[in-house]
Design a protein around this motif. Structure first.
Motif, PDB file in Angstrom:
ATOM      1  N   ALA A 114      84.846  76.141  67.426  1.00  0.00           N
ATOM      2  CA  ALA A 114      84.357  75.713  68.548  1.00  0.00           C
ATOM      3  C   ALA A 114      83.234  74.992  68.402  1.00  0.00           C
ATOM      4  O   ALA A 114      82.895  73.929  68.697  1.00  0.00           O
ATOM      5  CB  ALA A 114      83.372  77.224  69.480  1.00  0.00           C
ATOM      6  N   ASP A 115      83.130  74.794  66.958  1.00  0.00           N
ATOM      7  CA  ASP A 115      81.606  73.690  66.688  1.00  0.00           C
ATOM      8  C   ASP A 115      82.810  72.860  66.214  1.00  0.00           C
ATOM      9  O   ASP A 115      81.800  71.656  66.251  1.00  0.00           O
ATOM     10  CB  ASP A 115      80.891  74.102  65.285  1.00  0.00           C
ATOM     11  CG  ASP A 115      79.882  75.248  66.151  1.00  0.00           C
ATOM     12  OD1 ASP A 115      79.329  75.379  67.445  1.00  0.00           O
ATOM     13  OD2 ASP A 115      79.275  76.170  64.915  1.00  0.00           O
ATOM     14  N   HIS A 116      83.885  73.153  65.842  1.00  0.00           N
ATOM     15  CA  HIS A 116      84.119  71.653  65.121  1.00  0.00           C
ATOM     16  C   HIS A 116      86.203  71.619  66.457  1.00  0.00           C
ATOM     17  O   HIS A 116      86.704  71.771  64.886  1.00  0.00           O
ATOM     18  CB  HIS A 116      84.620  71.875  63.789  1.00  0.00           C
ATOM     19  CG  HIS A 116      83.741  72.038  62.914  1.00  0.00           C
ATOM     20  ND1 HIS A 116      83.093  72.526  62.639  1.00  0.00           N
ATOM     21  CD2 HIS A 116      82.335  70.971  62.435  1.00  0.00           C
ATOM     22  CE1 HIS A 116      81.295  72.873  62.134  1.00  0.00           C
ATOM     23  NE2 HIS A 116      81.673  71.432  61.767  1.00  0.00           N
ATOM     24  N   PRO A 117      85.737  71.498  67.680  1.00  0.00           N
ATOM     25  CA  PRO A 117      86.700  71.074  67.758  1.00  0.00           C
ATOM     26  C   PRO A 117      87.915  70.259  67.101  1.00  0.00           C
ATOM     27  O   PRO A 117      87.596  69.397  67.099  1.00  0.00           O
ATOM     28  CB  PRO A 117      86.562  70.370  69.791  1.00  0.00           C
ATOM     29  CG  PRO A 117      85.120  71.026  69.956  1.00  0.00           C
ATOM     30  CD  PRO A 117      84.480  70.935  68.109  1.00  0.00           C
ATOM     31  N   GLY A 118      89.039  70.882  67.569  1.00  0.00           N
ATOM     32  CA  GLY A 118      90.567  69.626  66.776  1.00  0.00           C
ATOM     33  C   GLY A 118      90.522  70.389  65.288  1.00  0.00           C
ATOM     34  O   GLY A 118      91.367  69.809  64.432  1.00  0.00           O
ATOM     35  N   VAL A 119      89.756  70.985  64.648  1.00  0.00           N
ATOM     36  CA  VAL A 119      90.153  71.014  63.348  1.00  0.00           C
ATOM     37  C   VAL A 119      91.168  71.704  62.454  1.00  0.00           C
ATOM     38  O   VAL A 119      91.404  72.166  63.538  1.00  0.00           O
ATOM     39  CB  VAL A 119      88.440  72.299  62.837  1.00  0.00           C
ATOM     40  CG1 VAL A 119      88.736  73.500  63.022  1.00  0.00           C
ATOM     41  CG2 VAL A 119      88.496  72.746  61.356  1.00  0.00           C
ATOM     42  N   ASP A 120      92.107  71.616  61.519  1.00  0.00           N
ATOM     43  CA  ASP A 120      92.430  71.573  61.046  1.00  0.00           C
ATOM     44  C   ASP A 120      93.040  72.999  59.993  1.00  0.00           C
ATOM     45  O   ASP A 120      93.523  73.870  60.426  1.00  0.00           O
ATOM     46  CB  ASP A 120      93.495  70.248  60.521  1.00  0.00           C
ATOM     47  CG  ASP A 120      93.569  68.976  61.056  1.00  0.00           C
ATOM     48  OD1 ASP A 120      94.343  69.556  62.568  1.00  0.00           O
ATOM     49  OD2 ASP A 120      93.364  67.608  60.649  1.00  0.00           O
ATOM     50  N   VAL A 121      91.969  73.187  59.167  1.00  0.00           N
ATOM     51  CA  VAL A 121      91.851  73.675  58.085  1.00  0.00           C
ATOM     52  C   VAL A 121      90.788  74.322  58.108  1.00  0.00           C
ATOM     53  O   VAL A 121      89.771  74.045  58.174  1.00  0.00           O
ATOM     54  CB  VAL A 121      92.280  73.727  57.279  1.00  0.00           C
ATOM     55  CG1 VAL A 121      92.865  74.678  56.021  1.00  0.00           C
ATOM     56  CG2 VAL A 121      94.586  72.825  56.806  1.00  0.00           C
ATOM     57  N   LEU A 122      90.552  75.979  57.971  1.00  0.00           N
ATOM     58  CA  LEU A 122      88.847  76.646  57.343  1.00  0.00           C
ATOM     59  C   LEU A 122      89.753  77.285  56.375  1.00  0.00           C
ATOM     60  O   LEU A 122      90.632  78.572  56.056  1.00  0.00           O
ATOM     61  CB  LEU A 122      88.706  77.768  59.047  1.00  0.00           C
ATOM     62  CG  LEU A 122      88.745  76.499  60.210  1.00  0.00           C
ATOM     63  CD1 LEU A 122      89.571  76.776  61.185  1.00  0.00           C
ATOM     64  CD2 LEU A 122      87.532  76.445  60.669  1.00  0.00           C
ATOM     65  N   TYR A 123      87.946  77.747  56.273  1.00  0.00           N
ATOM     66  CA  TYR A 123      88.191  78.434  54.829  1.00  0.00           C
ATOM     67  C   TYR A 123      87.195  79.037  54.424  1.00  0.00           C
ATOM     68  O   TYR A 123      86.176  77.875  54.967  1.00  0.00           O
ATOM     69  CB  TYR A 123      88.594  78.259  53.366  1.00  0.00           C
ATOM     70  CG  TYR A 123      87.875  76.920  52.976  1.00  0.00           C
ATOM     71  CD1 TYR A 123      86.604  77.242  51.782  1.00  0.00           C
ATOM     72  CD2 TYR A 123      88.176  75.646  52.941  1.00  0.00           C
ATOM     73  CE1 TYR A 123      85.770  76.137  51.625  1.00  0.00           C
ATOM     74  CE2 TYR A 123      87.241  74.271  53.132  1.00  0.00           C
ATOM     75  CZ  TYR A 123      86.566  74.752  50.857  1.00  0.00           C
ATOM     76  OH  TYR A 123      85.479  73.978  51.243  1.00  0.00           O
ATOM     77  N   SER A 124      86.730  80.104  53.515  1.00  0.00           N
ATOM     78  CA  SER A 124      85.762  80.863  54.096  1.00  0.00           C
ATOM     79  C   SER A 124      85.493  81.362  52.136  1.00  0.00           C
ATOM     80  O   SER A 124      86.111  80.772  51.410  1.00  0.00           O
ATOM     81  CB  SER A 124      85.446  82.363  54.853  1.00  0.00           C
ATOM     82  OG  SER A 124      86.419  83.311  53.917  1.00  0.00           O
TER      83      SER A 124
END
Length: 533
Positions: free
Chosen positions: A174-184
């Motif tokens: 929601a904070d980064h619309p269109g983001v492709d990849v996320l990791y934690s």
């Protein structure tokens, strides 16, 4: 006996009291750091920081039947000790817009029956019985064929997720619309599931570090359309299939947006035969990672030497990009022109380049290096402002090769003390608006929470002692003395850990003692660099 004493002291001096704190400090100073009375920083994090770090549950407006997340889990003869905690942590997620694709390739019919039985606990669980076990990549690809989610979440069948994992990812999207990849961030979980340990607190997206190892690993969340665009996972890269997938995504001819969630959302279980416990269980995976990195370098059109491995660090690689180019090595270490010429000769003798054709130039610091570079023909400029010499003669091939990688503005080596493991500079990081050195005076053999100090890192600034950059970079700041500050640049500054420089042993002129000596308190000792006066 000692256990009874420990329990008695714990009862008399609780941790929250002054007496309890003093007791723990005394125990630590006595060296009894393994005792339970001594505070563990990670325990402090899990008890005090983590409980207040997660966002409140959010709702995403649903305009169709497509869930936001599809959690992909390939199962294979999974024991209840792993199966039940995993499904429980998914059912209890604080975010609700998801599905789980349970791809079961079990060869044990009892285990298969049990996995299917537990799939009925939650209507969002979708059980898919695979005809045969065809390996992790093929099994995962079959599961992907059933997934409806906009983003794919990868999980192993013996691990667990934080109850807030999917909610934190939804907030980041929601904070980064269109983001492709996320990791934690992630940590390890004991086989019995009772102890969390070995936290891995990761940096923001660092593409050059990613070429040294798959540091993003878990929790990995990728836009489904991207996975389908590159053709899913490749069976020939089993063992490093997730690393290979991400490398192929980053090789696409467009910018990939990556977001790091700085919270521990994934618990990697130290199960029997798990790579979190020992590399010996999956030696083939190391070779698969080497092949994946080789494919990546070929795909982006960068020449390279063979990808190396680090036996003492499983799943770490020495990526060796190369650039056939000309380089000006500009030496300006002293106001004394004779010292500059002498050091230039030493540096020339410590260099053996195969890919790079170097020209060594000794200049006074008062010279306008920008004018020199503007009129030159070299592809790369290396400015040496401190009397440090390389440990290995291939340093020029290494640093110039890094500059051939996409979006690389400048690169510097790891600066070390002479004949010791002590770090002089491992790059600079932005700390609330100020650039601060990483690990100054630290031991390169000791691993802090952020990982080994000699990691390849993308940093906010570089020490000006030794810096390499493309001549036509357009960043005039690189030519000036002082810290190289790249916080406002779109390209990356890189600290390339495989290349190390140490101080040269050149005596200073003090006009009193022998040039090889210096006073230190009541004694006289040998000098070790020009900078000691």
């Amino acid at each position: 006996m000692f256990g009874l004493l420990r329990k008695g002291l714990q009862a008399l001096f609780p941790a929250h009291t002054v007496g309890g704190q003093v007791l723990r400090i005394v125990m630590a100073r006595l060296g009894n750091t393994r005792d339970r009375l001594v505070a563990n920083p990670f325990v402090t994090y899990t008890k005090r920081v983590e409980p207040i770090a997660f966002h409140a549950p959010i709702q995403t407006p649903s305009t169709c039947d497509q869930p936001l997340f599809s959690v992909i889990i390939p199962f294979f003869n999974t024991a209840d000790a792993y199966l039940v905690p995993l499904l429980d942590c998914l059912s209890s997620q604080s975010f609700s817009d998801w599905e789980v694709i349970m791809a079961d390739a079990s060869t044990n019919e009892d285990r298969s029956w049990r996995i299917e039985e537990l799939s009925h606990r939650d209507p969002r669980f979708r059980y898919v019985r695979l005809g045969e076990n065809r390996g992790i990549s093929t099994n995962t690809n079959e599961a992907l064929g059933h997934a409806l989610g906009q983003y794919i979440v990868f999980a192993d069948h013996d691990d667990t997720l934080s109850h807030h994992a999917l909610n934190e990812v939804a907030v980041a999207i929601a904070d980064h619309p269109g983001v492709d990849v996320l990791y934690s961030d992630e940590d390890a979980l004991s086989d019995d599931g009772l102890r969390r340990k070995r936290p891995h607190f990761k940096p923001s997206w660092s593409p050059h570090m990613f070429l040294e190892m798959n540091y993003t690993n878990h929790l990995s969340v990728i836009k489904a359309a991207l996975i389908h665009e590159v053709g899913g996972l490749r069976p020939e890269r089993d063992g490093a299939q997730d690393y290979d997938l991400l490398l192929r995504i980053h090789a696409l001819p467009r910018q990939i947006q990556v977001v790091h969630i700085p919270k521990i959302l994934y618990h990697w279980r130290e199960a029997e035969n798990s790579t979190s416990r020992t590399i010996d269980t999956k030696t083939y995976a190391v070779q698969a990672g080497q092949a994946a990195l080789t494919d990546y370098l070929d795909a982006i059109g960068v020449s390279h030497d063979p990808v190396g491995v680090l036996p003492e660090r499983p799943f770490w690689y020495h990526c060796r990009p190369r650039w056939s180019c000309r380089a000006d090595v500009v030496v300006m270490v002293s106001e004394d022109d004779r010292a500059n010429r002498h050091f230039e000769k030493l540096l020339r003798g410590a260099t053996a380049a195969t890919w790079v054709v170097p020209s060594f130039i000794a200049l006074s610091p008062a010279c306008d290096i920008r004018a020199h570079c503007d009129s030159g023909t070299a592809d790369v400029v290396i400015v040496v402002r401190s009397m440090f010499l390389p440990e290995t003669p291939d340093w020029l091939d290494e640093l110039a090769g890094v500059l051939a990688l996409p979006k690389t503005a400048a690169v510097a080596p790891l600066l070390m003390r002479n004949m010791r493991h002590e770090i002089v500079n491992a790059g600079l990081m932005d700390d609330q608006g100020r650039l601060r050195p990483l690990y100054p005076g630290g031991d390169v053999t000791v691993y802090p929470l952020a990982g080994p100090p000699d990691l390849v890192r993308d940093v906010d600034g570089l020490d000006p002692g030794v810096v390499a950059f493309p001549r036509a970079s357009g960043h005039s700041e690189l030519f000036l003395p002082g810290v190289v500050d790249g916080r406002n640049w779109s390209d990356y500054l890189v600290m390339w850990g495989p290349v190390r420089f140490r101080p040269a042993k050149i005596p200073a002129r003090d006009k009193r003692l022998n040039d090889n000596l210096m006073p230190r308190g009541a004694s006289v000792v040998f000098r070790n660099s020009m900078g000691t006066r």
